[in-house]
Scaffold this motif. Structure first.
Motif, PDB file in Angstrom:
ATOM      1  N   ASN A  59      45.896  44.627  -4.186  1.00 38.21           N
ATOM      2  CA  ASN A  59      45.315  44.251  -2.896  1.00 38.21           C
ATOM      3  C   ASN A  59      46.034  43.041  -2.327  1.00 38.21           C
ATOM      4  OD1 ASN A  59      43.048  45.540  -4.624  1.00 38.21           O
ATOM      5  ND2 ASN A  59      42.315  45.723  -2.524  1.00 38.21           N
ATOM      6  N   LEU A  60      46.378  43.122  -1.052  1.00 34.89           N
ATOM      7  CA  LEU A  60      47.030  42.025  -0.335  1.00 34.89           C
ATOM      8  C   LEU A  60      46.076  41.592   0.768  1.00 34.89           C
ATOM      9  CD1 LEU A  60      50.571  43.650  -0.021  1.00 34.89           C
ATOM     10  CD2 LEU A  60      49.790  42.062  -1.793  1.00 34.89           C
ATOM     11  N   ASP A  61      45.452  40.438   0.587  1.00 37.77           N
ATOM     12  CA  ASP A  61      44.404  40.012   1.509  1.00 37.77           C
ATOM     13  C   ASP A  61      44.544  38.529   1.795  1.00 37.77           C
ATOM     14  OD1 ASP A  61      41.712  39.043   2.424  1.00 37.77           O
ATOM     15  OD2 ASP A  61      41.217  41.169   2.178  1.00 37.77           O
ATOM     16  N   ALA A  96      39.310  39.920   9.889  1.00 41.60           N
ATOM     17  CA  ALA A  96      38.004  39.314   9.609  1.00 41.60           C
ATOM     18  C   ALA A  96      37.475  38.603  10.850  1.00 41.60           C
ATOM     19  CB  ALA A  96      38.130  38.333   8.448  1.00 41.60           C
ATOM     20  N   VAL A  97      38.352  37.881  11.533  1.00 41.98           N
ATOM     21  CA  VAL A  97      38.048  37.245  12.810  1.00 41.98           C
ATOM     22  C   VAL A  97      39.244  37.523  13.713  1.00 41.98           C
ATOM     23  CG1 VAL A  97      37.514  35.108  14.014  1.00 41.98           C
ATOM     24  CG2 VAL A  97      36.691  35.441  11.663  1.00 41.98           C
ATOM     25  N   ARG A  98      39.010  38.254  14.806  1.00 44.42           N
ATOM     26  CA  ARG A  98      40.113  38.755  15.632  1.00 44.42           C
ATOM     27  C   ARG A  98      41.111  39.486  14.727  1.00 44.42           C
ATOM     28  NH1 ARG A  98      38.680  34.140  18.780  1.00 44.42           N
ATOM     29  NH2 ARG A  98      38.310  34.733  20.966  1.00 44.42           N
ATOM     30  N   GLY A 101      43.817  38.331   8.934  1.00 44.40           N
ATOM     31  CA  GLY A 101      43.727  39.237   7.800  1.00 44.40           C
ATOM     32  C   GLY A 101      43.969  40.691   8.142  1.00 44.40           C
ATOM     33  N   SER A 102      44.427  40.976   9.352  1.00 45.90           N
ATOM     34  CA  SER A 102      44.651  42.360   9.786  1.00 45.90           C
ATOM     35  C   SER A 102      45.943  42.917   9.197  1.00 45.90           C
ATOM     36  CB  SER A 102      44.736  42.415  11.311  1.00 45.90           C
ATOM     37  OG  SER A 102      45.922  41.762  11.751  1.00 45.90           O
TER      38      SER A 102
END
Length: 433
Positions: A59-61, A96-98, A101-102
């Protein structure tokens, strides 16, 4: 030559996972080794990745961990593979916000191009403005091209190919509409990788891709030099003995967490379903999974539950996440049946009014901040035991989530991300005090 790219889409349910799995198999059929990754906190898609690629999917977060950790993790894990494929989450710019983390932010951080998956069902030339917007919304995101999914045939694809051309986006080809594959896609998150003939269906998808997708053009568009992993200083393995539950009931654990634990000592896997005693251990980790599917077997294995109680009563460190937390509860209720569990926490978990709870979570434990993810359908009711911390969302809003401690045992619905070694040290150190 090394290849790396991120698979993204305008929205969820566009077919990212089926395209990802099909591409993995199609490229492996060409003799290329594939290292899979998953953008975001999901742990179900990575299990399917591992089934196909034969390697742990990491996972890359960038919300749950530092950007430097994500970059280094990506570089280290891709070193032994020909192709690195990162499956995105939700839509390309959804974070997560806008867009924090996309998939778009991750592609920029890793400096890799994006291959778009566009659901072509009920769409023709209108794909042009959609593709144009995705390409030009943030020019820092490199769009390598697009694959159209759910296409009715060559005539339908001709409209979509023209749309891509006029939007300035390369079209690599398409996957024809196949209701059997569509049904499988809808159940990817509901079944284990070995169920429902997944391997056969992935092979079928790979065969379709070899016929209708220009894999040579795709590889040519995503070829790049390998990134360089930061070489950490040599370290001696720690002396801790660490037992991690891993079987059909407990299988949601981030591979980077296991790697971080392995730096601290010897990791031994065991099965609460099949084993009757714990390995000799200083630390016990009970990850999430599907304990509700095996509640009768878990409840009947009283010797294992007693071994876990003995471990906890001896003040040894124990971490129970989500399914592991349910296992350490007093009772688990499902389908009008009641199953006694290990009873470490005075809690009853139930699927009577099952509803999905999910999202990023953050905890402050005596000045130490830990991040992770919550994903479950069960609910919890409490006896006399009370929580020790207030959980926050990615937007710093308070959310109801049990966080319990008994002696040196921590139980919660949260899946902790402690792939950064210093975070794992912090968590285990806090529980030891």
């Amino acid at each position: 030559m090394s290849y790396a790219f991120l698979i993204a889409a305008p929205t969820s349910n566009s077919g990212k996972t089926t395209v990802t799995l099909g591409l993995m198999r199609a490229l492996m059929n060409r003799g290329l080794s594939v290292q899979p990754f998953k953008c975001g906190p999901d742990y179900i898609d990575p299990m399917h990745h591992r089934q196909v690629a034969g390697r742990d999917s990491y996972n890359l977060d960038t919300w749950m961990s530092a950007e430097a950790h994500v970059s280094d993790l990506f570089a280290r894990q891709r070193r032994t593979a020909d192709v690195a494929i990162v499956e995105g989450v939700m839509g390309l710019f959804d974070g997560a916000v806008r867009d924090e983390g996309s998939p778009a932010r991750l592609a920029m951080l890793l400096d890799i191009p994006v291959v778009l998956v566009i659901n072509g069902r009920s769409m023709a030339y209108s794909a042009a403005p959609l593709l144009y917007g995705l390409k030009h919304f943030d020019p820092r995101v490199r769009i390598a091209g697009a694959i159209f999914n759910m296409v009715s045939g060559d005539n339908h694809y001709a409209f979509l190919r023209d749309a891509a051309q006029d939007a300035g986006v390369t079209s690599f080809g398409y996957l024809q509409r196949n209701e059997r594959l569509a049904l499988t896609s809808r159940h990817l998150g509901l079944s284990m990788p070995h169920e429902n003939g997944m391997d056969e269906l992935v092979g079928e998808m790979a065969g379709m891709m070899a016929q209708s997708i220009d894999l040579d053009a795709l590889l040519g568009a995503v070829a790049a030099p390998e990134t360089v992993a930061t070489m950490s200083s040599p370290h001696s393995p720690g002396s801790l003995r660490i037992a991690v539950a891993r079987d059909e009931a407990f299988n949601f654990m981030y591979p980077a967490n296991v790697d971080a634990l392995a730096r601290l000592g010897e990791v031994t896997f065991f099965s609460p379903l099949a084993d009757t005693r714990l390995p000799d251990a200083d630390v016990l980790w009970l990850p999430g999974g599907y304990p509700e599917l095996f509640a009768d077997v878990l409840s009947a294995n009283t010797s294992m539950m007693q071994a876990i109680r003995d471990h906890v009563e001896a003040n040894k460190v124990t971490i129970a996440e989500c399914g592991g937390f349910m296992y350490l509860s007093r009772l688990l209720r499902k389908d009008d049946q009641t199953y006694p569990m290990a009873g470490i926490f005075d809690v009853e978990t139930s699927f009577h009014d099952a509803r999905l709870t999910l999202g990023y979570r953050q905890l402050n434990l005596d000045g130490r901040t830990f991040r992770g993810h919550e994903f479950h359908y069960s609910t919890a009711s409490f006896g006399n035991q009370r929580g020790i911390a207030q959980a926050l969302t990615a937007r710093n809003q308070q959310v109801e989530m049990p966080v319990l401690r008994y002696k040196n045992c921590l139980g919660s619905y949260m899946h902790f991300y402690c792939g950064e070694p210093h975070k794992m040290n912090e968590l285990l150190g806090w529980l030891s005090t």
